[in-house]
Design a protein around this motif. Structure first.
Motif, PDB file in Angstrom:
ATOM      1  N   ARG A 172      72.188  43.221 -54.442  1.00 43.71           N
ATOM      2  CA  ARG A 172      72.564  42.799 -55.916  1.00 43.71           C
ATOM      3  C   ARG A 172      72.156  42.261 -57.119  1.00 43.71           C
ATOM      4  O   ARG A 172      71.973  41.069 -56.016  1.00 43.71           O
ATOM      5  CB  ARG A 172      74.133  43.741 -56.186  1.00 43.71           C
ATOM      6  CG  ARG A 172      74.356  44.705 -55.368  1.00 43.71           C
ATOM      7  CD  ARG A 172      75.571  45.749 -56.160  1.00 43.71           C
ATOM      8  NE  ARG A 172      76.576  46.827 -55.585  1.00 43.71           N
ATOM      9  CZ  ARG A 172      76.627  47.518 -54.546  1.00 43.71           C
ATOM     10  NH1 ARG A 172      76.190  46.781 -52.956  1.00 43.71           N
ATOM     11  NH2 ARG A 172      76.851  48.731 -54.988  1.00 43.71           N
ATOM     12  N   PRO A 173      72.167  42.732 -58.106  1.00 47.41           N
ATOM     13  CA  PRO A 173      72.531  43.297 -58.788  1.00 47.41           C
ATOM     14  C   PRO A 173      70.827  44.420 -58.646  1.00 47.41           C
ATOM     15  O   PRO A 173      70.338  43.919 -58.884  1.00 47.41           O
ATOM     16  CB  PRO A 173      72.484  42.880 -60.281  1.00 47.41           C
ATOM     17  CG  PRO A 173      72.377  41.802 -60.307  1.00 47.41           C
ATOM     18  CD  PRO A 173      71.437  41.577 -59.199  1.00 47.41           C
ATOM     19  N   GLU A 233      71.822  47.176 -49.344  1.00 52.36           N
ATOM     20  CA  GLU A 233      71.901  46.301 -50.188  1.00 52.36           C
ATOM     21  C   GLU A 233      70.984  46.034 -48.315  1.00 52.36           C
ATOM     22  O   GLU A 233      69.565  45.283 -48.996  1.00 52.36           O
ATOM     23  CB  GLU A 233      72.711  45.102 -50.511  1.00 52.36           C
ATOM     24  CG  GLU A 233      73.456  44.916 -51.712  1.00 52.36           C
ATOM     25  CD  GLU A 233      74.643  44.295 -51.452  1.00 52.36           C
ATOM     26  OE1 GLU A 233      73.808  42.975 -52.128  1.00 52.36           O
ATOM     27  OE2 GLU A 233      75.603  44.054 -52.435  1.00 52.36           O
ATOM     28  N   GLN A 268      75.415  34.381 -50.995  1.00 54.13           N
ATOM     29  CA  GLN A 268      75.466  33.257 -51.778  1.00 54.13           C
ATOM     30  C   GLN A 268      76.636  32.132 -51.169  1.00 54.13           C
ATOM     31  O   GLN A 268      76.552  31.393 -51.251  1.00 54.13           O
ATOM     32  CB  GLN A 268      75.822  33.756 -53.038  1.00 54.13           C
ATOM     33  CG  GLN A 268      74.234  33.906 -53.463  1.00 54.13           C
ATOM     34  CD  GLN A 268      73.268  33.083 -53.157  1.00 54.13           C
ATOM     35  OE1 GLN A 268      73.287  31.704 -53.155  1.00 54.13           O
ATOM     36  NE2 GLN A 268      72.035  33.391 -52.571  1.00 54.13           N
ATOM     37  N   ARG A 269      78.268  32.191 -51.346  1.00 56.70           N
ATOM     38  CA  ARG A 269      78.854  32.158 -51.351  1.00 56.70           C
ATOM     39  C   ARG A 269      79.182  31.554 -50.060  1.00 56.70           C
ATOM     40  O   ARG A 269      80.046  30.461 -50.034  1.00 56.70           O
ATOM     41  CB  ARG A 269      80.811  32.813 -51.231  1.00 56.70           C
ATOM     42  CG  ARG A 269      80.570  33.761 -52.908  1.00 56.70           C
ATOM     43  CD  ARG A 269      82.212  34.163 -53.283  1.00 56.70           C
ATOM     44  NE  ARG A 269      82.618  35.270 -51.799  1.00 56.70           N
ATOM     45  CZ  ARG A 269      82.364  36.125 -52.447  1.00 56.70           C
ATOM     46  NH1 ARG A 269      81.936  36.329 -54.019  1.00 56.70           N
ATOM     47  NH2 ARG A 269      82.706  37.430 -51.956  1.00 56.70           N
ATOM     48  N   ARG A 318      76.870  30.208 -48.150  1.00 55.33           N
ATOM     49  CA  ARG A 318      75.216  29.908 -47.330  1.00 55.33           C
ATOM     50  C   ARG A 318      75.618  28.485 -47.365  1.00 55.33           C
ATOM     51  O   ARG A 318      75.026  28.172 -46.277  1.00 55.33           O
ATOM     52  CB  ARG A 318      74.422  30.137 -48.308  1.00 55.33           C
ATOM     53  CG  ARG A 318      72.775  29.881 -48.155  1.00 55.33           C
ATOM     54  CD  ARG A 318      71.849  30.113 -49.379  1.00 55.33           C
ATOM     55  NE  ARG A 318      70.294  30.039 -48.238  1.00 55.33           N
ATOM     56  CZ  ARG A 318      69.230  29.671 -49.201  1.00 55.33           C
ATOM     57  NH1 ARG A 318      69.902  30.386 -50.926  1.00 55.33           N
ATOM     58  NH2 ARG A 318      68.266  29.314 -48.903  1.00 55.33           N
ATOM     59  N   THR A 351      81.026  46.573 -53.415  1.00 62.70           N
ATOM     60  CA  THR A 351      80.978  45.208 -52.106  1.00 62.70           C
ATOM     61  C   THR A 351      79.395  44.965 -52.377  1.00 62.70           C
ATOM     62  O   THR A 351      78.629  45.238 -52.728  1.00 62.70           O
ATOM     63  CB  THR A 351      81.546  45.382 -50.760  1.00 62.70           C
ATOM     64  OG1 THR A 351      82.647  45.309 -50.690  1.00 62.70           O
ATOM     65  CG2 THR A 351      80.550  43.746 -49.535  1.00 62.70           C
ATOM     66  N   ASN A 352      79.839  43.660 -53.352  1.00 67.49           N
ATOM     67  CA  ASN A 352      78.397  42.704 -53.126  1.00 67.49           C
ATOM     68  C   ASN A 352      78.219  41.837 -52.224  1.00 67.49           C
ATOM     69  O   ASN A 352      77.970  40.553 -51.788  1.00 67.49           O
ATOM     70  CB  ASN A 352      78.467  42.416 -54.293  1.00 67.49           C
ATOM     71  CG  ASN A 352      77.014  41.949 -55.127  1.00 67.49           C
ATOM     72  OD1 ASN A 352      76.168  40.881 -54.061  1.00 67.49           O
ATOM     73  ND2 ASN A 352      77.211  41.516 -56.787  1.00 67.49           N
ATOM     74  N   TRP A 402      75.481  40.306 -50.901  1.00 65.87           N
ATOM     75  CA  TRP A 402      74.449  39.264 -51.699  1.00 65.87           C
ATOM     76  C   TRP A 402      75.464  37.813 -52.290  1.00 65.87           C
ATOM     77  O   TRP A 402      75.340  36.839 -52.302  1.00 65.87           O
ATOM     78  CB  TRP A 402      73.760  39.840 -52.868  1.00 65.87           C
ATOM     79  CG  TRP A 402      73.017  38.013 -53.588  1.00 65.87           C
ATOM     80  CD1 TRP A 402      73.111  37.137 -54.584  1.00 65.87           C
ATOM     81  CD2 TRP A 402      71.858  38.038 -53.187  1.00 65.87           C
ATOM     82  NE1 TRP A 402      71.757  36.422 -54.766  1.00 65.87           N
ATOM     83  CE2 TRP A 402      71.066  36.771 -53.587  1.00 65.87           C
ATOM     84  CE3 TRP A 402      70.525  38.061 -51.543  1.00 65.87           C
ATOM     85  CZ2 TRP A 402      70.102  35.913 -53.511  1.00 65.87           C
ATOM     86  CZ3 TRP A 402      69.595  37.504 -51.463  1.00 65.87           C
ATOM     87  CH2 TRP A 402      69.275  36.556 -52.488  1.00 65.87           C
ATOM     88  N   ASP A 403      76.791  38.509 -53.351  1.00 67.76           N
ATOM     89  CA  ASP A 403      77.462  38.016 -53.757  1.00 67.76           C
ATOM     90  C   ASP A 403      78.352  36.808 -52.519  1.00 67.76           C
ATOM     91  O   ASP A 403      79.181  35.754 -52.324  1.00 67.76           O
ATOM     92  CB  ASP A 403      78.181  37.972 -54.897  1.00 67.76           C
ATOM     93  CG  ASP A 403      78.009  37.960 -55.749  1.00 67.76           C
ATOM     94  OD1 ASP A 403      76.621  37.733 -56.360  1.00 67.76           O
ATOM     95  OD2 ASP A 403      78.147  38.984 -56.939  1.00 67.76           O
ATOM     96  N   ARG A 404      78.212  37.437 -51.601  1.00 67.57           N
ATOM     97  CA  ARG A 404      79.196  36.871 -50.595  1.00 67.57           C
ATOM     98  C   ARG A 404      77.968  36.079 -49.119  1.00 67.57           C
ATOM     99  O   ARG A 404      79.040  34.741 -49.052  1.00 67.57           O
ATOM    100  CB  ARG A 404      79.440  38.293 -49.004  1.00 67.57           C
ATOM    101  CG  ARG A 404      80.336  38.983 -50.269  1.00 67.57           C
ATOM    102  CD  ARG A 404      81.606  39.941 -48.735  1.00 67.57           C
ATOM    103  NE  ARG A 404      82.451  40.648 -50.047  1.00 67.57           N
ATOM    104  CZ  ARG A 404      83.102  41.872 -48.715  1.00 67.57           C
ATOM    105  NH1 ARG A 404      82.938  41.716 -47.335  1.00 67.57           N
ATOM    106  NH2 ARG A 404      84.309  42.153 -49.616  1.00 67.57           N
TER     107      ARG A 404
END
Length: 432
Positions: A13-14, A52, A286-287, A289, A279-280, A282-284
């Motif tokens: 995402r997005p 994703e 990044q947080r 990583r 649920t995203n 990709w955001d998880r």
């Protein structure tokens, strides 16, 4: 050594209205380039609901499109989700055979059952029984492709009557069978069943040597009893992929994508909690990583580094390395550049003695494969007089008052058949 590419069709995402369309056509363009450059395999996994991580729910469609754009690359359906709750075995036999015909004999038949709750529970499959389901369905699917007619089967997880399952594949008796393997035990399962091992565990060459050694030891032992009508003695290992003359640039282009691949895999299969459509991932990613180990892919680096690492895999007994290149936000242009550089500077060094290696392997394994096929308990074909006939349902034509018409029982095929009296209304009844 042979080289493959795998397409989960990842899409972090997005998303916008064109995201999936763009992703699919970029992937097909990459396969077309890979075919021209001399890559040996393209693999596409069947997955459902794994947002994703994989938007590839119909690999046979993707691979048929890829086959139409290419001429030599093998199109590997890896994996077909084999338990009957996902796919009726006859449907699997039909679609693998059709893919083999469309590709002029280039299909590879990967099998598996998945380990994600999203998929298993989405199709009401009991995780405790999935391995038994895989074994029953895979053996019978092979029988369907190889036998004319298929005698029929009453099993624990599915049953069907005698049918001639068509079309038949171009490769006889059926395309090579593979099993998706995530650990050493499933490598052993693959060997005991005489099928290729698609190892998606991302192990280093030292560990790969142990896995390959144990795999081929079982292939050569009395434990090997083929689940299909042939033995496909091959082991493939997956790794990340990004090639550049500058190692740091290779890591910049491909490292994040390979990290995301592993994170999204863990999210859906191991430790994640997922709300469908919300649920995203990709955001998880990044947080979290910064807390992750750096991306380590034996296919990420300079051409010289790859030659060194791939030779270690080759010497360990690995037959094929499958590259994970369409991952995370790896860009289409960077993937094309890596494919071209790999083909120009790495592939020639690795394929120089491929024909001789193949010949030695075939000669070494031939007596063991012959012995394994003799151990198989073959399904017996029906004699001609034992093949049951099938009466069509058809449609009975009756008058509106329910009384049989003079032409009752005639096969109307859903079309109203006029009587001698034009005022009489007839209706067709029966089962479709």
């Amino acid at each position: 050594m042979r080289f493959g590419l795998i397409y989960e069709l990842q899409l972090p995402r997005p998303w916008d209205a064109e995201s999936e369309h763009r992703m699919v056509h970029q992937a097909l363009a990459e396969v077309e380039v890979a075919d021209r450059l001399g890559f040996d395999y393209v693999w596409a996994n069947e997955h459902h609901f794994l947002e994703e991580y994989s938007h590839n729910s119909a690999p046979e469609v993707f691979l048929a499109a890829a086959a139409g754009r290419t001429s030599q690359i093998h199109v590997g359906h890896a994996v077909v989700l084999s338990p009957p709750g996902y796919n009726p075995p006859a449907h699997v036999a039909e679609r693998i055979a059709m893919l083999d015909l469309v590709s002029s004999g280039r299909a590879e038949w990967g099998t598996g059952s998945s380990a994600s709750r999203a998929e298993l529970e989405g199709f009401n499959i009991d995780p405790a029984l999935k391995k038994l389901m895989w074994a029953e369905a895979t053996e019978q699917t092979a029988n369907m492709m190889a036998m004319s007619p298929y005698p029929g089967f009453k099993g624990q997880f599915f049953s069907m009557p005698t049918r001639n399952v068509i079309p038949k594949p171009l490769q006889k008796p059926h395309p090579p069978i593979w099993l998706a393997c995530s650990n050493k035990e499933t490598i052993h399962v693959a060997a005991r069943n005489g099928v290729g091992a698609l190892a998606f565990a991302f192990v280093d060459p030292v560990e790969a040597a142990k896995w390959a050694g144990e795999y081929y030891a079982i292939i050569k032992s009395d434990e090997c009893v083929p689940i299909g009508h042939t033995v496909n003695a091959n082991i493939a290992m997956a790794t990340g992929f990004s090639v550049h003359h500058d190692e740091a640039e290779a890591i910049r282009r491909g490292g994040e994508g390979f990290q995301f691949f592993g994170f999204a895999l863990g999210h859906h299969y191991v430790y994640g909690e997922h709300t469908p459509g919300v649920t995203n991932v990709w955001d998880r990613f990044q947080r979290g990583r910064d807390a992750m180990p750096p991306a380590v892919g034996n296919g990420i680096g300079t051409p010289d580094q790859l030659i060194d690492r791939l030779r270690q895999y080759q010497d360990s007994g690995v037959d094929q390395v499958i590259f994970v290149q369409q991952a995370g936000r790896n860009t289409h242009n960077d993937i094309i550049a890596s494919l071209e550089l790999f083909a120009a500077e790495v592939m020639p060094a690795m394929k120089a003695d491929q024909a001789a290696r193949d010949a030695r392997k075939q000669a070494e394994l031939a007596p063991y494969i012959e012995a394994a096929l003799k151990r198989k308990n073959w399904m017996r074909p029906l004699t001609p007089d034992a093949i049951p006939s099938i009466a069509a349902y058809g449609r009975s034509v009756v008058a509106t008052d329910g009384t049989p018409n003079a032409i009752a029982g005639r096969r109307g095929g859903g079309i109203n058949i006029p009587s001698e009296d034009p005022s009489e209304k007839l209706r067709a009844t029966g089962n479709d």
